[in-house]
Design a protein around this motif. Sequence first.
Motif, PDB file in Angstrom:
ATOM      1  N   SER A   1       1.136  -0.944  -0.215  1.00 53.55           N
ATOM      2  CA  SER A   1      -0.166   0.480   0.006  1.00 53.55           C
ATOM      3  C   SER A   1       0.746   1.319   0.224  1.00 53.55           C
TER       4      SER A   1
ATOM      5  N   LYS B   1      -0.356   3.474   1.908  1.00 49.78           N
ATOM      6  CA  LYS B   1      -0.613   4.754   2.869  1.00 49.78           C
ATOM      7  C   LYS B   1       0.177   4.422   4.709  1.00 49.78           C
TER       8      LYS B   1
ATOM      9  N   GLN C   1      -1.953   9.768  12.654  1.00 52.36           N
ATOM     10  CA  GLN C   1      -2.594  10.335  11.428  1.00 52.36           C
ATOM     11  C   GLN C   1      -2.139   8.745  10.669  1.00 52.36           C
ATOM     12  N   LEU C   2      -3.462   8.795   9.733  1.00 51.86           N
ATOM     13  CA  LEU C   2      -3.806   7.549   8.320  1.00 51.86           C
ATOM     14  C   LEU C   2      -3.563   8.959   7.182  1.00 51.86           C
ATOM     15  N   ARG C   3      -1.912   8.433   6.364  1.00 47.61           N
ATOM     16  CA  ARG C   3      -1.206   9.734   5.652  1.00 47.61           C
ATOM     17  C   ARG C   3      -1.249   8.362   4.881  1.00 47.61           C
ATOM     18  N   HIS C   4      -1.820   9.360   3.231  1.00 51.07           N
ATOM     19  CA  HIS C   4      -1.712   8.550   1.602  1.00 51.07           C
ATOM     20  C   HIS C   4       0.012   8.923   1.078  1.00 51.07           C
TER      21      HIS C   4
ATOM     22  N   THR D   1       2.241  13.756   1.119  1.00 55.66           N
ATOM     23  CA  THR D   1       1.349  13.394   1.436  1.00 55.66           C
ATOM     24  C   THR D   1       0.339  13.867   1.991  1.00 55.66           C
ATOM     25  N   ILE D   2      -1.030  13.131   2.196  1.00 58.86           N
ATOM     26  CA  ILE D   2      -1.891  14.000   2.172  1.00 58.86           C
ATOM     27  C   ILE D   2      -2.514  13.070   3.547  1.00 58.86           C
TER      28      ILE D   2
ATOM     29  N   ILE E   1      -5.801  11.447   5.864  1.00 58.02           N
ATOM     30  CA  ILE E   1      -6.482  10.065   5.454  1.00 58.02           C
ATOM     31  C   ILE E   1      -7.633  10.563   6.420  1.00 58.02           C
ATOM     32  N   ASP E   2      -7.121  10.119   7.734  1.00 56.55           N
ATOM     33  CA  ASP E   2      -7.662  10.081   9.102  1.00 56.55           C
ATOM     34  C   ASP E   2      -6.687  10.519  10.145  1.00 56.55           C
ATOM     35  N   SER E   3      -7.217  10.622  11.430  1.00 61.33           N
ATOM     36  CA  SER E   3      -6.321  10.907  12.646  1.00 61.33           C
ATOM     37  C   SER E   3      -7.365  11.233  14.144  1.00 61.33           C
TER      38      SER E   3
ATOM     39  N   HIS F   1     -11.330   2.952   5.964  1.00 58.91           N
ATOM     40  CA  HIS F   1     -10.498   3.937   5.390  1.00 58.91           C
ATOM     41  C   HIS F   1      -9.695   2.533   4.153  1.00 58.91           C
TER      42      HIS F   1
END
Length: 90
Positions: A12, A14, A25-28, A35-36, A38-40, A57
């Motif tokens: 992945s 991610k 943080q979950l990042r992409h 990176t962006i 995604i959720d935290s 996610h």
Amino acid sequence: MIFEGPIWLENSDKYFVLHYDGSLQLRHELANESTILIDSCNYFYDRDQLVKICLKHIPNMTMIEFGHVQKSLDYQANALREGMANVRLC
């Protein structure tokens, strides 16, 4: 500030990052190495949010991979709580 390196998900782009203040943080990662978010959540105070983030996610995550991620995050969180006096917990 990041405590340790990111916890990459298998096959992945991610990954999870735990910060000194307990924010998770979950990042992409994108192709251009940016990176962006995604959720935290705050892993110190609401550890159960990890399950919700993964279900939302990363629906194809296996229990083995989830266990690996949770074990790594627990290790990092315990190290922050026990070994570093200057960690801000609020």
